[in-house]
Structures are given as structure tokens and as C-alpha cells.
Design a protein around this motif. Sequence first.
Motif, PDB file in Angstrom:
ATOM      1  N   HIS A   9       3.157  76.046  39.694  1.00  0.00           N
ATOM      2  CA  HIS A   9       4.463  76.451  39.175  1.00  0.00           C
ATOM      3  C   HIS A   9       5.555  76.292  40.242  1.00  0.00           C
ATOM      4  N   HIS A  10       5.236  76.720  41.458  1.00  0.00           N
ATOM      5  CA  HIS A  10       6.219  76.674  42.535  1.00  0.00           C
ATOM      6  C   HIS A  10       6.593  75.232  42.883  1.00  0.00           C
ATOM      7  N   ALA A  11       5.680  74.305  42.653  1.00  0.00           N
ATOM      8  CA  ALA A  11       5.938  72.892  42.961  1.00  0.00           C
ATOM      9  C   ALA A  11       7.104  72.338  42.152  1.00  0.00           C
ATOM     10  N   ARG A  12       7.385  72.936  40.992  1.00  0.00           N
ATOM     11  CA  ARG A  12       8.458  72.439  40.129  1.00  0.00           C
ATOM     12  C   ARG A  12       9.791  73.158  40.386  1.00  0.00           C
ATOM     13  N   ARG A  13       9.809  74.052  41.327  1.00  0.00           N
ATOM     14  CA  ARG A  13      10.952  74.944  41.516  1.00  0.00           C
ATOM     15  C   ARG A  13      12.270  74.196  41.745  1.00  0.00           C
ATOM     16  N   ALA A  14      12.249  73.184  42.595  1.00  0.00           N
ATOM     17  CA  ALA A  14      13.495  72.494  42.938  1.00  0.00           C
ATOM     18  C   ALA A  14      14.124  71.806  41.736  1.00  0.00           C
ATOM     19  N   ALA A  15      13.303  71.478  40.729  1.00  0.00           N
ATOM     20  CA  ALA A  15      13.804  70.741  39.564  1.00  0.00           C
ATOM     21  C   ALA A  15      14.167  71.650  38.400  1.00  0.00           C
ATOM     22  N   ARG A  16      13.966  72.950  38.540  1.00  0.00           N
ATOM     23  CA  ARG A  16      14.152  73.859  37.408  1.00  0.00           C
ATOM     24  C   ARG A  16      15.607  74.174  37.104  1.00  0.00           C
ATOM     25  N   THR A  17      16.484  73.980  38.076  1.00  0.00           N
ATOM     26  CA  THR A  17      17.889  74.309  37.851  1.00  0.00           C
ATOM     27  C   THR A  17      18.771  73.131  38.259  1.00  0.00           C
ATOM     28  N   ALA A  18      19.881  72.984  37.538  1.00  0.00           N
ATOM     29  CA  ALA A  18      20.878  71.951  37.849  1.00  0.00           C
ATOM     30  C   ALA A  18      21.775  72.454  38.977  1.00  0.00           C
ATOM     31  N   PRO A  19      22.577  71.577  39.570  1.00  0.00           N
ATOM     32  CA  PRO A  19      23.472  72.018  40.650  1.00  0.00           C
ATOM     33  C   PRO A  19      24.384  73.171  40.265  1.00  0.00           C
ATOM     34  N   ASP A  20      24.724  73.277  38.968  1.00  0.00           N
ATOM     35  CA  ASP A  20      25.592  74.381  38.543  1.00  0.00           C
ATOM     36  C   ASP A  20      24.813  75.663  38.251  1.00  0.00           C
ATOM     37  N   GLY A  21      23.492  75.652  38.503  1.00  0.00           N
ATOM     38  CA  GLY A  21      22.671  76.833  38.292  1.00  0.00           C
ATOM     39  C   GLY A  21      22.059  76.962  36.918  1.00  0.00           C
ATOM     40  N   SER A  22      22.365  76.037  36.019  1.00  0.00           N
ATOM     41  CA  SER A  22      21.826  76.106  34.663  1.00  0.00           C
ATOM     42  C   SER A  22      20.357  75.686  34.638  1.00  0.00           C
ATOM     43  N   LEU A  23      19.610  76.220  33.655  1.00  0.00           N
ATOM     44  CA  LEU A  23      18.190  75.906  33.527  1.00  0.00           C
ATOM     45  C   LEU A  23      17.986  74.470  33.066  1.00  0.00           C
TER      46      LEU A  23
END
Length: 379
Positions: free
Chosen positions: A211-225
Amino acid sequence: MNEVLLRRLLPSVLGVLVRRGADFAAAEDAVQDALVEAVRVWPTDPPQDAKGWLVTVAWRRFLDATRSDAARRRREDLVDEEPAPGPARAVDDTLQLYFLCAHPSLTPSSAVALTLRAVGGLTTRQIARAYLVPEATMAQRISRAKRTVSGVRFDQPGDVATVLRVLYLVFNEGYSGDVDLAAEAIRLTRQLAAAIDHPEVSGLLALMLLHHARRAARTAPDGSLVPLAEQDRGRWDTASIAEGIGILQAALARDRLGEFQAQAAIAALHADAPTAEETDWVQIVEWYDELVRLTDSPVVRLNRAVAVGQADGPRAGLAALAALDDALPRHTAVAAYLRERDGDLATAARLYAEAALKAPNLAERDHLTRQAARLNARR
């Protein structure tokens, strides 16, 4: 000052004091005093045996506190003679502390806070910031938890499942303030895996890593999911994925399947797919069937309905969803997603808007609101 070393030594030092007869609350206070003294003394006079130094100082602080407390004089026979200074015995008390902090008499929130304090070595202020509560509130929670477990004796094996649930709660809190609770949960679970040979401990560690491996891709630069299907898989941490899959495979080979191993297997199938379209949804449904057998959890059945909708079509997913209580968290969001995939955009938009009102956090609410607006714009 080596903060990492101090946090690594804290559980074993605390365990020494408890084993010598100190109750948990008094021992924890004494260890905290020793840590403060270490911060003051070590930069100019570092000890040769860090653990032995901490044990000696903490034990002296415990003796001072005990001898000055008339209500505890009945325990003077435990503390009349101070053990001679010297290298501390190489005994790992970490596992005992895990079980103590996950004692069934504690509420989940208290168990998490106590684990972070006693095993993780975090300060009350750090824990409070991570949970976005006042420091005084967290201090009261930890104090009550320490009092609750002070008289607990370990004459029965601890419940590994309870310890794992506490660590999973820590992981799911994510991160905020100056403490990354997801990373902290992984660190603590690695520590537990080193102390106990159990396939479910390995399963939980694998699940966290995947789960943690996907962390960087979970949010856009504006903080949206960013939903899983839309994530940039090039941003996933391939080293963590490889480690998680390796740990999981070794656990599954022992043929003692548990719910964390099954969850990790689902996460591994997502992580192993080069694209969202290549996800093996049929196998994911099979793993959800195993999870239902192991847990009979309504939340698992809800997630299974999503997988069924992917493997067998949205109407099959809606049929699976119809058997569940619509009061379940995220039930409305799942219904909206399946309705959209079935082409019923008007109903899906309405359900996304309803789900947004029930969302547990701002990021999820904003995401669902945008989904409703997107569909309304297409009508």
C-alpha cells in the motif's frame, strides 16, 4: 544526539524495569526521565553501553519516585538494593510490550497511543500532532491507558491478532504533523517481525509495504485524490513492491492463511498489473472470497462487490451490493461507481453527491463532489 538509537532502545529499557518489578506507568515515567537526561548528557559525554546507561538512570529515577511515595511503600522489598551498574542483559522485551499495549481492556485509540509512546518512542506532543488533538487530551489518554495496564501480568501468551490490529490502525491513520504514522507503523511492524515468527505478521508487513508503495501517486499536486485506476504507476515504489511480494510469498508458502495475507495478496495483484486494464480481477474476487470466509466482514463484502463489478460486469457488482446494508460506510460511493459503469449517469451523479455528504474526510468529499459534477456536466 542519536534519536533513532534512543527510540530503538526504549522498548528494551522499559521491559527491563517492568521485569524487575516496576509497574508499567511508573516504569514508563522513569524511562522518559532517563531519555531527557540522555539528551542533556550524551552530546558531551556519550556512554560506551547506551542501553546499560539508560537502564541504570531509569532504575534510579524509579527508585527515587517509589521511595518518595508513601502509598507505594508496600513495594520497598522490590527496590531495597539497586542492581550493580554494567552492561544490560541482551533480553528483548519488545514483544511483551506490544502485547501489553494491545491489551483487550484498552480502547483501540488508547492502544494505538500507548503503542506509539511505549514501543515507538514518540513523545506525547508528537502523537497529539499526528492525531490532530490537543496535547493535554493525548496526555490524559496515555495516562489512563498506562494506569489500566499497570497491574497486568504476562502469565498467558499474548494475542498476536490484537497487536496486528493496533498496528494496522496506526498505519491507516496515514500522516500529519511531524510524524509519518504510515512509515512509523511499517517500522514497528518490521520490529515485531524480527521478534516473532508468525505468517500473519509477515502478511501485515507485506500489506503495508504494498500500500505504501503507491503513496506518491495517490494525490495530485493540488492535494486531490487520484483513484487507483488513474494513478501514474511509474511513481510507484518498485523496491517496496518487490519486498512486499517477496515477504508475502514466503508467508503464503507456510500454508497458514490469515486475513492480512489475503489482503496483501489482493494488493500484490494490483501492484503487479502493468496497467489498470491488465488487473487480474478474477483472481482478486477469489481472494476476496477467501477474506469473506476468514472474516465475514461487511466491509470486505462491499469491496468484493467492486471486484465482482470489474470481473463480471457492473450489474453483477450491483447484485452483490444489493445483499449488503446500505448504511455501510462508502456503500453509496460504491453504488455510484457501479451505476456509472452500467451507464446510468443520472443515478450515479445523484449517488456521488449523496456519498460526498457522508465522506469521512475532506479529500474524499471533494473527490466525490467532483465526480458528481463531472457526470452532471455530461448530461
